[in-house]
Write an enzyme that holds these catalytic residues in place. Structure first.
Site, short mmCIF file in Angstrom:
data_model
loop_
_atom_site.label_atom_id
_atom_site.label_comp_id
_atom_site.label_asym_id
_atom_site.label_seq_id
_atom_site.Cartn_x
_atom_site.Cartn_y
_atom_site.Cartn_z
N SER A 124 0.32 -0.70 0.26
CA SER A 124 -0.32 -0.04 0.00
C SER A 124 0.54 1.44 0.02
CB SER A 124 -1.03 0.02 1.51
OG SER A 124 -1.44 1.49 1.65
N LYS A 125 0.28 2.09 -0.08
CA LYS A 125 1.10 3.45 -0.53
C LYS A 125 1.25 3.88 1.19
CE LYS A 125 -2.83 6.42 -2.00
NZ LYS A 125 -3.30 7.01 -3.42
N ARG A 126 0.01 3.84 1.81
CA ARG A 126 0.68 3.85 3.54
C ARG A 126 1.05 3.34 4.31
NH1 ARG A 126 -4.60 5.16 1.74
NH2 ARG A 126 -4.94 7.31 0.97
N ASP A 127 1.96 2.52 3.42
CA ASP A 127 3.30 1.34 4.22
C ASP A 127 3.72 1.51 5.45
OD1 ASP A 127 4.66 -0.85 4.24
OD2 ASP A 127 6.09 -0.05 3.93
N TYR B 284 3.75 12.16 1.35
CA TYR B 284 4.73 10.79 1.29
C TYR B 284 5.51 11.89 0.90
CZ TYR B 284 0.50 8.80 0.35
OH TYR B 284 -1.20 8.63 0.65
#
Ligand code: GLU
Length: 513
Positions: A269-272, A292
């Protein structure tokens, strides 16, 4: 035969920041194109105006530049023989409509006039009838308002009245669709699983499904490489090529495996939260107010980043992991891309950067580190900075860690690690440190070797093992209990500074007693 000249395109939609999965798609396409002396094209797929994000296109271009994955043709890279390369501009050429009309004429696409409410009702009806995946298809289209159910005259009338419509692909009811994917081999899907995809939207814009096919054909693309999430759409694409009579010119397909979360459970996920970036450059999402951090800003070298990405799903068939871009170009093939998802490994990602850090010359690293020194108002000569980098790089993954790891090289300590003092400072070890200072004073040629010998001689003289005083001595010089090779550091500091540091420490240690 598909196109004899190797031409690959990277075709992102400017709907947000380009995440690392997208960069990997670009990288694999680039490597293959370069390996075969072909072209690498950047096409911007901006037909979905509702998802358009300002700044995304520029971000994509800057990211590719930073990574060194530069297209030789396309938006931001000087265009080329197939300009324009933005689909919104290509629409003006009338090409999408032309192909859609061709499909309508041959009976493989049709006008559909259903309103949003009617589509919604259809979905509810199908759900109520327990249809697992409700879709507009060969069966459900029979109950809808489209050119397959209306008479020719009715269709003409609706069109003449300016009734909003879409153009849909007419997918047959029960046919086997077979296609070849370079990574996956032969894939067989029954057409009953494929919906009547919209090709032209009511605003006249083509959908991705139609637009990318038209452009791949017009731009003479030989290989279409994209993420696995597009695999379910591929059967519809095959039908479009077939119905256009363009199967021969169809690019070869390669669907890349997903990048998985570190634990292997699901898509990365881009929110890793592993602390390793998901985006090549800093990205701020205006819609959600989320920012980010980028690989660049985190301190990664672009070479390390792309090397890491290449290894996410590809290998050369041996254990080698460090490759220059040129080596990757020479060795890359889609046949050696894994079918299975590639697990993202945050620690390994840092390790890649560390390998590249160690490969850089001390001069290069000093060059990179100089601005940090300037920020801290430190002036040292180049030689000292180079010597510093040589010693500190063994301890770091990133240049931006150098300062925290070794600020004591530039600012002599005024405080000393209390834990070490508590454990190691006593009258005996204090006298050892004092003796060492006297011994250092007598050294003419203040090298690592000489200081180490002097240090050991004191150990023998006082019959105190070096192990009992080594860490305390390190703390005396640096203030902290760990760091690079001690005697090498002393050589770099020089006699005068080393003695001054010892003086200060001894004065501090005496007060502790
Ligand atoms: N515009 C599509 C995307 O952003 C490209 C897919 C393709 O390469 O065909 O994923």
């Amino acid at each position: 035969m598909s196109n004899p000249r190797v031409r690959l395109r990277f075709a992102p939609s400017p709907t947000g920041g380009l995440h690392m999965g997208g960069v990997r798609t670009a990288l694999f396409s680039y490597l293959f194109a370069k390996k075969h002396g072909g072209d690498f094209v950047l096409r911007i797929e901006d037909t979905d105006q509702t998802r358009y994000v300002k700044g995304a296109e520029e971000y994509i271009i800057n990211s590719l530049k930073w990574c060194g994955i530069e297209p030789n043709e396309g938006v931001g890279f000087g265009d080329g023989p197939y300009a324009p390369y933005r689909q919104s501009e290509r629409k003006e050429l009338g090409i999408y409509k032309k192909y859609a009309d061709k499909l309508i004429e041959s009976g493989h696409a049709y006008y559909a006039f259903d309103t949003a409410e009617e589509l919604d009702e259809m979905r509810k009806r199908l759900e109520a009838a327990k249809v697992v995946a409700p879709q507009y298809n060969a069966v459900s289209r029979q109950n809808m308002r489209n050119a397959t159910t209306l008479s020719e005259d009715e269709v003409k009338k609706l069109l003449a009245e300016g009734t909003p419509y879409v153009v849909r692909l007419k997918v047959p009811r029960n046919e086997e669709i077979r296609f070849h994917d370079i990574i996956r081999g032969w894939v067989v899907v029954n057409s009953s699983q494929v919906d009547d995809k919209v090709l032209l939207k009511s605003d006249g814009m083509p959908t991705y499904h139609l637009a990318h096919i038209v452009d791949d054909i017009e731009m003479k693309i030989s290989h279409a490489v994209r993420g696995e999430e597009w695999l379910p759409s591929a059967p519809a694409h095959i039908l479009i090529y077939r119905y256009l009579g363009l199967e021969e010119q169809m690019p070869k397909l390669a669907h890349l495996p997903l990048i998985l979360k570190p634990d292997g459970n699901g898509k990365l996920s881009k929110r890793d939260k592993s602390g390793i970036p998901m985006f090549p450059l800093n990205w701020f999402d205006e819609r959600t107010n989320e920012s980010y951090v980028g690989y660049r800003e985190h301190g990664f070298f672009p070479e390390a980043f792309i090397n890491m990405l290449a290894m996410l799903g590809w290998n050369a068939g041996n254990n080698q992991e460090i490759y220059s871009k040129e080596e990757l170009i020479n060795l890359f093939s889609f046949e050696r891309v894994n079918k299975a998802g590639a697990k993202f490994d945050p620690e390994k990602t840092k390790w890649f950067n560390q390998q590249y850090l160690r490969k850089k010359s001390d001069e290069e690293l000093a060059e990179l580190f100089m601005p940090v020194l300037k920020e801290h108002n430190i002036t040292v000569d180049k030689k000292f900075a180079i010597g510093f980098c040589k010693l500190i790089k063994e301890k770091a993954h990133f240049v931006n860690e150098f300062w925290n790891l070794g600020s004591f090289f530039f600012i002599a300590p005024t405080t000393y690690d209390n834990e070490v003092l508590k454990k190691r400072l006593n009258p005996q070890t204090l006298s050892y440190v004092k003796e060492v200072k006297t011994a250092f004073n007598a050294i003419q040629n203040f090298t690592a070797l000489e200081t180490e010998q002097a240090f050991k001689a004191v150990s023998e003289k006082l019959t105190i093992p070096t192990g009992q005083v080594m860490q305390l001595f390190r703390v005396a010089i640096t203030g902290v209990g760990g760091g690079p090779a001690l005697f090498e550091m002393l050589e770099l500091f020089g006699k005068e500074d080393s003695l001054k540091r010892l003086d200060n420490a001894i004065a501090y240690f005496e007060k502790q007693g």
